[in-house]
Write a protein that holds these residues in place. Structure first.
Motif, short mmCIF file in Angstrom:
data_model
loop_
_atom_site.label_atom_id
_atom_site.label_comp_id
_atom_site.label_asym_id
_atom_site.label_seq_id
_atom_site.Cartn_x
_atom_site.Cartn_y
_atom_site.Cartn_z
N TYR A 96 0.85 -1.20 0.00
CA TYR A 96 0.00 0.00 0.00
C TYR A 96 0.88 1.24 0.00
O TYR A 96 1.95 1.27 0.64
N ALA A 97 0.41 2.26 -0.69
CA ALA A 97 1.08 3.56 -0.63
C ALA A 97 0.03 4.66 -0.68
O ALA A 97 -0.96 4.55 -1.40
N GLU A 98 0.26 5.69 0.09
CA GLU A 98 -0.57 6.89 0.05
C GLU A 98 0.19 7.95 -0.74
O GLU A 98 1.31 8.33 -0.37
N GLY A 99 -0.41 8.41 -1.80
CA GLY A 99 0.24 9.42 -2.63
C GLY A 99 -0.46 10.76 -2.49
O GLY A 99 -1.68 10.83 -2.49
N PHE A 100 0.33 11.81 -2.39
CA PHE A 100 -0.21 13.16 -2.29
C PHE A 100 0.07 13.92 -3.57
O PHE A 100 1.22 14.01 -4.00
#
Length: 121
Positions: A96-100
């Motif tokens: 999982y990755a959270e990208g901004f």
């Protein structure tokens, strides 16, 4: 867009160890948290561990002490060291990755396709 590719899954006997890796590519500049979730057979996806870009970690309570998450920001890679594996750790493990998005100010969640971990008794 961010693409995530996991590796390192497989079959291991109870008590053994595995190390999962996940490499991010694409628009990696805005990646914040990275981590791992898992989905056991017939169950819902659940959190394993998360690590922030400043290396602050968060673990599922039941996994503390056996699993260790780490991250190499230069390589856009997150790792999960799994020790003393148990049959109940059998699951598909998802990166999982959270990208901004720095241009428009919103976040997006990205997922890998998953890697199977099977622990035999």
């Amino acid at each position: 867009q961010v693409q995530l590719v996991e590796s390192g899954g497989g079959l291991v006997q109870a008590g053994g160890s595995l190390r999962l890796s996940c490499v991010a590519s694409g628009s990696t500049f805005g990646i914040r948290d990275m981590g791992w979730y898992r989905q056991p057979p017939g169950e819902q996806r659940e959190l394993v561990a998360l690590i922030s870009s400043s290396f602050r970690t968060n673990y599922a309570d039941s996994l503390k002490g056996r699993f260790t998450i780490s991250r190499d920001n230069a390589k856009n890679t997150v790792y999960l060291q799994m020790d003393n594996l148990k049959p109940e750790d059998t699951a598909v493990y998802y990166c999982y990755a959270e990208g901004f998005n720095v241009d428009f100010g919103y976040t997006s969640d990205y997922w890998g396709r998953g890697t199977q971990v099977t622990v035999s008794s």
